[in-house]
Design a protein around this motif. Sequence first.
Motif, short mmCIF file in Angstrom:
data_model
loop_
_atom_site.label_atom_id
_atom_site.label_comp_id
_atom_site.label_asym_id
_atom_site.label_seq_id
_atom_site.Cartn_x
_atom_site.Cartn_y
_atom_site.Cartn_z
N ALA A 1 0.84 -1.19 0.00
CA ALA A 1 0.00 0.00 0.00
C ALA A 1 0.87 1.24 0.00
O ALA A 1 2.08 1.18 0.28
N ALA A 2 0.25 2.36 -0.31
CA ALA A 2 0.97 3.63 -0.30
C ALA A 2 1.43 3.99 1.10
O ALA A 2 2.36 4.77 1.28
N VAL A 3 0.78 3.44 2.12
CA VAL A 3 1.16 3.66 3.51
C VAL A 3 2.08 2.53 3.95
O VAL A 3 1.74 1.34 3.83
N ALA A 4 3.25 2.86 4.45
CA ALA A 4 4.22 1.85 4.88
C ALA A 4 3.64 0.95 5.95
O ALA A 4 2.96 1.41 6.87
N GLY A 5 3.88 -0.34 5.82
CA GLY A 5 3.42 -1.29 6.81
C GLY A 5 2.01 -1.79 6.61
O GLY A 5 1.55 -2.67 7.33
N LEU A 6 1.29 -1.24 5.63
CA LEU A 6 -0.08 -1.64 5.35
C LEU A 6 -0.11 -2.55 4.13
O LEU A 6 0.70 -2.40 3.22
N SER A 7 -1.03 -3.50 4.11
CA SER A 7 -1.20 -4.35 2.94
C SER A 7 -2.68 -4.54 2.67
O SER A 7 -3.52 -4.35 3.55
N HIS A 8 -2.99 -4.89 1.44
CA HIS A 8 -4.36 -5.18 1.02
C HIS A 8 -4.40 -6.58 0.44
O HIS A 8 -3.43 -7.04 -0.17
N VAL A 9 -5.54 -7.25 0.60
CA VAL A 9 -5.73 -8.57 0.01
C VAL A 9 -6.94 -8.51 -0.92
O VAL A 9 -8.04 -8.13 -0.50
N TYR A 10 -6.72 -8.85 -2.19
CA TYR A 10 -7.79 -8.87 -3.18
C TYR A 10 -7.89 -10.27 -3.77
O TYR A 10 -6.88 -10.97 -3.92
N ASP A 11 -9.10 -10.64 -4.15
CA ASP A 11 -9.29 -11.88 -4.90
C ASP A 11 -9.11 -11.57 -6.38
O ASP A 11 -9.84 -10.76 -6.95
N ALA A 12 -8.11 -12.19 -6.99
CA ALA A 12 -7.85 -12.01 -8.42
C ALA A 12 -8.59 -13.11 -9.19
O ALA A 12 -8.28 -14.29 -9.04
N PRO A 13 -9.58 -12.74 -10.02
CA PRO A 13 -10.33 -13.78 -10.73
C PRO A 13 -9.60 -14.35 -11.94
O PRO A 13 -9.95 -15.42 -12.42
N GLY A 14 -8.59 -13.62 -12.46
CA GLY A 14 -7.90 -14.12 -13.64
C GLY A 14 -6.82 -13.16 -14.10
O GLY A 14 -6.46 -12.22 -13.39
N ARG A 15 -6.33 -13.40 -15.31
CA ARG A 15 -5.28 -12.55 -15.87
C ARG A 15 -5.68 -12.11 -17.28
O ARG A 15 -6.52 -12.75 -17.93
N ILE A 16 -5.04 -11.06 -17.75
CA ILE A 16 -5.26 -10.57 -19.11
C ILE A 16 -3.97 -10.71 -19.89
O ILE A 16 -2.90 -10.26 -19.45
N GLU A 17 -4.06 -11.34 -21.05
CA GLU A 17 -2.91 -11.52 -21.93
C GLU A 17 -3.03 -10.57 -23.11
O GLU A 17 -4.12 -10.41 -23.69
N PHE A 18 -1.93 -9.91 -23.49
CA PHE A 18 -1.94 -8.98 -24.61
C PHE A 18 -0.51 -8.79 -25.10
O PHE A 18 0.43 -9.34 -24.50
N THR A 19 -0.34 -8.08 -26.17
CA THR A 19 1.00 -7.82 -26.69
C THR A 19 1.18 -6.33 -26.95
O THR A 19 0.21 -5.62 -27.27
N VAL A 20 2.40 -5.85 -26.81
CA VAL A 20 2.79 -4.50 -27.18
C VAL A 20 3.99 -4.60 -28.10
O VAL A 20 5.05 -5.10 -27.69
N ASP A 21 3.81 -4.17 -29.32
CA ASP A 21 4.88 -4.23 -30.33
C ASP A 21 5.51 -5.62 -30.40
O ASP A 21 6.74 -5.77 -30.46
N GLY A 22 4.66 -6.63 -30.35
CA GLY A 22 5.14 -8.01 -30.47
C GLY A 22 5.60 -8.64 -29.18
O GLY A 22 5.90 -9.84 -29.16
#
Length: 270
Positions: free
Chosen positions: A158-179
Amino acid sequence: MSIDQVETGAFAREWAQWHRRHETALADPHGFLAVTGLYWLSATPQRFPDAPGEWRTGPQGVVVTLAEGEVLLVDGAPVERAHSFGVLAERTEVTAAFGDAVVEVARRGGRDILRPRHPDNPLRVDYRGTPAFEPDPRWVLAGRYVAFPEPRPTTVGAAVAGLSHVYDAPGRIEFTVDGTPLTLTAFNGRTPGSLTVLFTDATSGVTTYAANRSLQVDAPDPDGGVVLDFNRAVNLPCAYTDHATCPLPPAENRLPVAVTAGERIPYERG
Protein backbone atom coordinates in the motif's frame (compact mmCIF):
# COMPACT_ATOMS: atom_id res chain seq x y z
CA MET A 1 -9.32 16.07 -44.43
CA SER A 2 -8.78 12.31 -44.61
CA ILE A 3 -10.99 9.66 -43.04
CA ASP A 4 -8.10 8.77 -40.70
CA GLN A 5 -7.90 12.40 -39.53
CA VAL A 6 -11.65 12.50 -38.90
CA GLU A 7 -11.52 9.27 -36.90
CA THR A 8 -8.48 10.43 -34.92
CA GLY A 9 -10.20 13.74 -34.16
CA ALA A 10 -13.35 11.94 -32.96
CA PHE A 11 -11.23 9.63 -30.80
CA ALA A 12 -9.47 12.63 -29.21
CA ARG A 13 -12.75 14.44 -28.55
CA GLU A 14 -14.30 11.38 -26.93
CA TRP A 15 -11.22 10.94 -24.74
CA ALA A 16 -11.29 14.64 -23.75
CA GLN A 17 -14.93 14.36 -22.68
CA TRP A 18 -14.16 11.26 -20.63
CA HIS A 19 -11.16 12.91 -18.97
CA ARG A 20 -13.17 16.02 -18.06
CA ARG A 21 -15.75 13.81 -16.36
CA HIS A 22 -12.98 11.96 -14.53
CA GLU A 23 -11.39 15.20 -13.30
CA THR A 24 -14.76 16.62 -12.23
CA ALA A 25 -15.34 13.55 -10.07
CA LEU A 26 -11.83 13.82 -8.60
CA ALA A 27 -12.44 17.46 -7.65
CA ASP A 28 -15.82 16.77 -6.03
CA PRO A 29 -16.34 18.94 -2.91
CA HIS A 30 -16.01 15.81 -0.78
CA GLY A 31 -13.60 13.88 -3.02
CA PHE A 32 -10.04 12.83 -2.26
CA LEU A 33 -8.64 16.29 -2.96
CA ALA A 34 -10.75 17.51 -0.03
CA VAL A 35 -9.18 15.09 2.50
CA THR A 36 -7.38 17.00 5.25
CA GLY A 37 -6.12 14.15 7.42
CA LEU A 38 -5.67 10.40 7.79
CA TYR A 39 -6.13 9.16 11.35
CA TRP A 40 -5.69 5.60 12.63
CA LEU A 41 -8.19 4.89 15.40
CA SER A 42 -7.47 2.93 18.55
CA ALA A 43 -9.20 2.03 21.81
CA THR A 44 -7.99 5.34 23.27
CA PRO A 45 -10.42 8.20 22.53
CA GLN A 46 -8.81 10.81 20.28
CA ARG A 47 -9.86 14.28 19.18
CA PHE A 48 -8.71 15.66 15.83
CA PRO A 49 -8.45 19.29 14.68
CA ASP A 50 -10.55 18.91 11.53
CA ALA A 51 -13.52 16.87 12.79
CA PRO A 52 -15.90 17.12 15.76
CA GLY A 53 -15.97 14.59 18.57
CA GLU A 54 -13.71 12.08 20.28
CA TRP A 55 -13.17 8.89 18.30
CA ARG A 56 -12.27 5.36 19.31
CA THR A 57 -12.63 1.83 18.01
CA GLY A 58 -12.82 -1.65 19.47
CA PRO A 59 -14.59 -5.00 19.08
CA GLN A 60 -17.93 -3.23 18.60
CA GLY A 61 -16.58 -0.90 15.93
CA VAL A 62 -16.08 2.84 15.69
CA VAL A 63 -17.72 5.14 18.25
CA VAL A 64 -17.75 8.93 18.38
CA THR A 65 -18.56 10.93 21.51
CA LEU A 66 -19.67 14.49 20.83
CA ALA A 67 -19.26 17.44 23.17
CA GLU A 68 -22.06 19.89 23.90
CA GLY A 69 -22.84 21.86 20.77
CA GLU A 70 -21.24 19.33 18.42
CA VAL A 71 -23.53 17.67 15.88
CA LEU A 72 -23.02 15.14 13.11
CA LEU A 73 -25.53 14.25 10.41
CA VAL A 74 -25.64 10.48 9.88
CA ASP A 75 -27.90 9.38 7.03
CA GLY A 76 -29.37 12.89 7.16
CA ALA A 77 -30.38 12.64 10.83
CA PRO A 78 -28.69 14.80 13.49
CA VAL A 79 -26.64 12.92 16.09
CA GLU A 80 -25.63 14.39 19.44
CA ARG A 81 -23.68 13.02 22.39
CA ALA A 82 -22.60 9.62 21.00
CA HIS A 83 -22.98 7.41 17.97
CA SER A 84 -21.75 3.92 17.07
CA PHE A 85 -20.88 3.23 13.44
CA GLY A 86 -20.61 -0.49 14.14
CA VAL A 87 -18.10 -2.92 12.71
CA LEU A 88 -17.09 -2.06 9.16
CA ALA A 89 -16.09 -4.63 6.57
CA GLU A 90 -12.71 -4.32 4.89
CA ARG A 91 -12.61 -1.67 2.12
CA THR A 92 -15.96 -0.20 3.13
CA GLU A 93 -16.70 3.27 4.42
CA VAL A 94 -19.49 5.48 5.74
CA THR A 95 -19.66 9.25 5.98
CA ALA A 96 -21.16 11.74 8.40
CA ALA A 97 -21.64 15.43 7.67
CA PHE A 98 -20.88 18.55 9.68
CA GLY A 99 -21.24 22.03 8.21
CA ASP A 100 -20.06 21.90 4.61
CA ALA A 101 -17.63 19.05 5.39
CA VAL A 102 -17.90 15.31 5.89
CA VAL A 103 -15.91 12.78 7.83
CA GLU A 104 -15.23 9.36 6.31
CA VAL A 105 -15.09 6.36 8.63
CA ALA A 106 -13.47 3.41 6.88
CA ARG A 107 -11.60 0.15 7.33
CA ARG A 108 -8.31 -0.39 5.51
CA GLY A 109 -5.77 -3.16 6.02
CA GLY A 110 -7.67 -4.48 9.03
CA ARG A 111 -7.68 -1.12 10.83
CA ASP A 112 -10.30 1.58 11.28
CA ILE A 113 -9.46 5.04 9.98
CA LEU A 114 -10.92 8.52 9.92
CA ARG A 115 -10.60 10.98 7.03
CA PRO A 116 -12.22 14.42 7.25
CA ARG A 117 -13.04 16.01 3.88
CA HIS A 118 -13.30 19.80 3.60
CA PRO A 119 -14.28 21.53 0.34
CA ASP A 120 -11.96 24.46 1.12
CA ASN A 121 -8.87 22.24 1.39
CA PRO A 122 -6.15 24.06 -0.62
CA LEU A 123 -5.31 20.88 -2.55
CA ARG A 124 -8.84 20.89 -3.97
CA VAL A 125 -9.22 24.66 -4.32
CA ASP A 126 -5.94 24.98 -6.24
CA TYR A 127 -6.44 21.88 -8.39
CA ARG A 128 -5.77 22.68 -12.05
CA GLY A 129 -6.25 19.33 -13.68
CA THR A 130 -3.99 16.36 -14.31
CA PRO A 131 -1.55 16.30 -17.23
CA ALA A 132 -1.87 13.37 -19.60
CA PHE A 133 -0.36 12.01 -22.77
CA GLU A 134 -2.14 12.97 -25.97
CA PRO A 135 -4.76 10.31 -26.75
CA ASP A 136 -3.41 7.80 -29.24
CA PRO A 137 -5.43 4.94 -30.82
CA ARG A 138 -2.21 2.91 -30.86
CA TRP A 139 -2.72 2.31 -27.14
CA VAL A 140 -6.15 0.70 -27.58
CA LEU A 141 -5.11 -2.94 -27.42
CA ALA A 142 -6.97 -6.20 -27.84
CA GLY A 143 -6.45 -8.70 -25.04
CA ARG A 144 -7.66 -12.06 -23.83
CA TYR A 145 -8.98 -12.72 -20.34
CA VAL A 146 -8.04 -16.07 -18.81
CA ALA A 147 -9.96 -16.95 -15.66
CA PHE A 148 -8.19 -18.79 -12.87
CA PRO A 149 -9.79 -22.09 -11.75
CA GLU A 150 -10.60 -20.27 -8.52
CA PRO A 151 -10.09 -16.63 -7.48
CA ARG A 152 -6.59 -16.20 -6.08
CA PRO A 153 -6.19 -14.24 -2.86
CA THR A 154 -3.46 -11.73 -3.75
CA THR A 155 -1.66 -9.63 -1.15
CA VAL A 156 -0.30 -6.30 -2.34
CA GLY A 157 1.44 -3.44 -0.60
CA ALA A 158 0.00 0.00 0.00
CA ALA A 159 0.97 3.63 -0.30
CA VAL A 160 1.16 3.66 3.51
CA ALA A 161 4.22 1.85 4.88
CA GLY A 162 3.42 -1.29 6.81
CA LEU A 163 -0.08 -1.64 5.35
CA SER A 164 -1.20 -4.35 2.94
CA HIS A 165 -4.36 -5.18 1.02
CA VAL A 166 -5.73 -8.57 0.01
CA TYR A 167 -7.79 -8.87 -3.18
CA ASP A 168 -9.29 -11.88 -4.90
CA ALA A 169 -7.85 -12.01 -8.42
CA PRO A 170 -10.33 -13.78 -10.73
CA GLY A 171 -7.90 -14.12 -13.64
CA ARG A 172 -5.28 -12.55 -15.87
CA ILE A 173 -5.26 -10.57 -19.11
CA GLU A 174 -2.91 -11.52 -21.93
CA PHE A 175 -1.94 -8.98 -24.61
CA THR A 176 1.00 -7.82 -26.69
CA VAL A 177 2.79 -4.50 -27.18
CA ASP A 178 4.88 -4.23 -30.33
CA GLY A 179 5.14 -8.01 -30.47
CA THR A 180 6.09 -8.42 -26.80
CA PRO A 181 3.69 -10.79 -24.96
CA LEU A 182 2.57 -9.40 -21.61
CA THR A 183 0.14 -10.35 -18.84
CA LEU A 184 -1.62 -8.46 -16.08
CA THR A 185 -3.26 -9.94 -13.00
CA ALA A 186 -6.78 -8.54 -12.82
CA PHE A 187 -8.98 -7.73 -9.87
CA ASN A 188 -12.75 -7.31 -9.87
CA GLY A 189 -13.91 -3.99 -11.30
CA ARG A 190 -16.45 -1.43 -10.23
CA THR A 191 -19.38 -3.06 -12.03
CA PRO A 192 -20.34 -6.74 -12.22
CA GLY A 193 -18.11 -8.61 -14.64
CA SER A 194 -15.72 -5.71 -15.21
CA LEU A 195 -12.05 -5.80 -14.24
CA THR A 196 -9.46 -3.49 -12.69
CA VAL A 197 -5.73 -3.71 -13.30
CA LEU A 198 -3.06 -1.92 -11.29
CA PHE A 199 0.27 -1.55 -13.03
CA THR A 200 3.56 0.24 -13.39
CA ASP A 201 5.66 0.44 -16.53
CA ALA A 202 8.92 1.91 -17.84
CA THR A 203 7.50 5.45 -17.55
CA SER A 204 6.74 5.07 -13.82
CA GLY A 205 8.74 7.53 -11.77
CA VAL A 206 9.84 9.32 -14.94
CA THR A 207 6.78 10.82 -16.61
CA THR A 208 4.06 8.92 -14.73
CA TYR A 209 3.44 8.46 -11.02
CA ALA A 210 5.96 6.00 -9.60
CA ALA A 211 3.75 3.84 -7.37
CA ASN A 212 0.86 2.82 -9.58
CA ARG A 213 -1.72 3.56 -12.21
CA SER A 214 -5.13 1.98 -12.64
CA LEU A 215 -7.11 0.87 -15.69
CA GLN A 216 -10.75 -0.18 -15.83
CA VAL A 217 -11.59 -2.94 -18.31
CA ASP A 218 -15.10 -3.79 -19.49
CA ALA A 219 -16.41 -7.31 -18.95
CA PRO A 220 -14.88 -9.90 -21.32
CA ASP A 221 -16.92 -11.07 -24.28
CA PRO A 222 -18.05 -14.74 -24.44
CA ASP A 223 -14.68 -15.73 -25.92
CA GLY A 224 -12.67 -13.87 -23.27
CA GLY A 225 -11.88 -10.90 -25.48
CA VAL A 226 -11.21 -7.59 -23.76
CA VAL A 227 -10.07 -4.13 -24.79
CA LEU A 228 -7.27 -2.37 -22.90
CA ASP A 229 -7.48 1.37 -23.58
CA PHE A 230 -4.35 2.64 -21.86
CA ASN A 231 -5.34 6.19 -22.82
CA ARG A 232 -7.72 5.87 -19.87
CA ALA A 233 -5.09 4.78 -17.36
CA VAL A 234 -5.52 7.04 -14.33
CA ASN A 235 -3.74 7.97 -11.14
CA LEU A 236 -5.00 6.70 -7.81
CA PRO A 237 -5.61 9.17 -4.95
CA CYS A 238 -2.13 8.55 -3.50
CA ALA A 239 -0.71 10.34 -6.53
CA TYR A 240 -2.19 13.57 -5.12
CA THR A 241 -2.27 13.20 -1.35
CA ASP A 242 -0.43 11.38 1.42
CA HIS A 243 -3.80 10.79 3.11
CA ALA A 244 -4.56 7.79 0.86
CA THR A 245 -4.01 4.07 1.44
CA CYS A 246 -3.97 3.03 -2.23
CA PRO A 247 -2.92 -0.51 -3.15
CA LEU A 248 0.27 -1.12 -5.09
CA PRO A 249 0.32 -3.40 -8.16
CA PRO A 250 1.22 -7.04 -7.70
CA ALA A 251 4.82 -7.74 -8.68
CA GLU A 252 3.84 -9.43 -11.95
CA ASN A 253 2.08 -6.24 -13.09
CA ARG A 254 5.33 -4.28 -13.51
CA LEU A 255 5.37 -3.97 -17.28
CA PRO A 256 8.81 -3.81 -18.96
CA VAL A 257 7.54 -1.50 -21.72
CA ALA A 258 6.89 2.25 -21.71
CA VAL A 259 3.14 2.89 -21.73
CA THR A 260 3.13 6.45 -23.08
CA ALA A 261 -0.61 6.85 -22.60
CA GLY A 262 -2.97 7.95 -19.87
CA GLU A 263 -2.39 10.28 -16.94
CA ARG A 264 1.04 11.60 -16.06
CA ILE A 265 2.59 12.76 -12.76
CA PRO A 266 0.18 15.28 -11.19
CA TYR A 267 1.33 18.88 -10.92
CA GLU A 268 0.97 18.48 -7.15
CA ARG A 269 3.79 15.90 -7.19
CA GLY A 270 5.89 17.66 -9.83
